[in-house]
Design a protein around this motif. Structure first.
Motif, PDB file in Angstrom:
ATOM      1  N   ARG A 247      -6.088  -7.636   3.347  1.00 36.61           N
ATOM      2  CA  ARG A 247      -5.522  -7.209   4.624  1.00 36.61           C
ATOM      3  C   ARG A 247      -5.000  -8.404   5.413  1.00 36.61           C
TER       4      ARG A 247
ATOM      5  N   SER B  36       0.802  -1.221   0.000  1.00 36.56           N
ATOM      6  CA  SER B  36       0.000   0.000   0.000  1.00 36.56           C
ATOM      7  C   SER B  36       0.836   1.273   0.000  1.00 36.56           C
TER       8      SER B  36
ATOM      9  N   ASN C 151      -3.900   0.265   6.479  1.00 38.81           N
ATOM     10  CA  ASN C 151      -4.446   1.435   5.805  1.00 38.81           C
ATOM     11  C   ASN C 151      -5.214   1.019   4.553  1.00 38.81           C
ATOM     12  N   ALA C 152      -6.493   0.795   4.738  1.00 40.58           N
ATOM     13  CA  ALA C 152      -7.328   0.329   3.631  1.00 40.58           C
ATOM     14  C   ALA C 152      -7.429   1.357   2.516  1.00 40.58           C
ATOM     15  N   ASP C 153      -7.441   2.638   2.865  1.00 44.92           N
ATOM     16  CA  ASP C 153      -7.568   3.679   1.845  1.00 44.92           C
ATOM     17  C   ASP C 153      -6.361   3.686   0.908  1.00 44.92           C
TER      18      ASP C 153
ATOM     19  N   TYR D 162      -1.784  -5.521   2.655  1.00 44.90           N
ATOM     20  CA  TYR D 162      -1.578  -4.346   3.509  1.00 44.90           C
ATOM     21  C   TYR D 162      -1.937  -4.713   4.936  1.00 44.90           C
TER      22      TYR D 162
ATOM     23  N   ALA E  56      -4.329   1.175   0.310  1.00 44.43           N
ATOM     24  CA  ALA E  56      -4.378  -0.041  -0.495  1.00 44.43           C
ATOM     25  C   ALA E  56      -5.387   0.101  -1.628  1.00 44.43           C
ATOM     26  N   ALA E  57      -6.525   0.702  -1.322  1.00 39.53           N
ATOM     27  CA  ALA E  57      -7.553   0.905  -2.348  1.00 39.53           C
ATOM     28  C   ALA E  57      -7.060   1.824  -3.455  1.00 39.53           C
TER      29      ALA E  57
ATOM     30  N   ALA F  35      -7.147  -5.875  -3.109  1.00 40.73           N
ATOM     31  CA  ALA F  35      -6.441  -5.633  -1.851  1.00 40.73           C
ATOM     32  C   ALA F  35      -6.778  -6.747  -0.875  1.00 40.73           C
TER      33      ALA F  35
END
Length: 243
Positions: free
Chosen positions: A59, A12, A37-39, A34, A41-42, A57
């Motif tokens: 996690r 990410s 931080n999902a944002d 990742y 990765a997105a 993605a």
């Protein structure tokens, strides 16, 4: 390589992000691993998708074998298999040995060393013939900068594990290598350093600059592709020539 699949941990941000987008540009479908931080990765997935390539993605705490197993399962369920695993996830804990908080040491060892073992264990079980496993080490193992004792110790372990694993995979037609960047201009590296410190580090290589995530990603892409098939059981120092 349009039917090949790569999983990139730490994908990410920083070097991992550069690797994920670089492999996608070579035609890989990419699983962007990742930690939190999902944002971010997105945004990597969106960048790859906007270029007409496939990406998802996933996690996972790389030291958690259950989470890592689920990440590899998702890769196989989505794309049918795995050809390349790039383990770029890692953390840094800086302090002189005498002052190191042992709780920090435990976190660094858990993520960097145990995490490599857990990810590589799944990679060994999943990567198809003709594939590659690429671990990220660090040139700090040889440079031996003060305050990097915990980090360097874990990366030394990563290098040892890489070389042993390459020999354990005899007959599998899977290469195993480590890439060891020198000082590289990532947010993680630059954090807490003033301009003078950055300039001093940038002046050390004969090429007189910091590395970039792109520099490292190019080497990883070489090892992941057909041109790198005869490189196996090696640690590649990607540092502009720092001795």
């Amino acid at each position: 390589m349009n039917d090949r699949v790569a999983l990139v941990t730490g994908g990410s941000r920083g070097i991992g992000r550069a690797v994920a987008t670089r492999l996608a540009s070579d035609g890989f479908s990419v699983v962007v691993g990742y930690a939190g931080n999902a944002d971010k990765a997105a945004s990597v997935v969106a960048e790859i998708s906007s270029a007409g390539r496939n990406a998802i993605a996933a996690r996972a705490d790389v030291a958690d074998e259950t989470a890592v197993t689920a990440m590899f399962d998702l890769a196989e369920q989505t794309y049918g298999g795995l050809d390349v695993v790039v383990h770029a996830a890692g953390i840094v804990g800086l302090a002189p040995l005498a002052d190191m908080d042992l709780a920090v040491l435990d976190r660094v060892v858990r993520t960097n060393l145990r995490g490599t073992f857990v990810v590589d264990q799944q990679a060994v079980r999943r990567v198809r013939r003709g594939g590659a496993i690429i671990n990220l080490s660090s040139s700090i193992v040889g440079l031996a900068f003060p305050a990097y004792g915990a980090y360097a110790a874990t990366k030394g372990g990563v290098e040892a594990l890489t070389l042993i694993l390459a020999r354990e995979l005899r007959g599998r037609d899977v290469t195993v290598n480590a890439v060891a960047p020198g000082p590289t201009a990532t947010d993680l590296f630059l954090k807490g350093k003033d301009e003078e410190a950055v300039a001093r580090l940038a002046a050390q290589p004969p090429l007189e600059r910091l590395g970039t995530p792109h520099d490292v990603a190019e080497v990883v892409a070489f090892l992941a592709g057909p041109a790198g098939r005869w490189v196996n059981g090696q640690v590649l120092r990607v540092n502009g020539g720092i001795v």
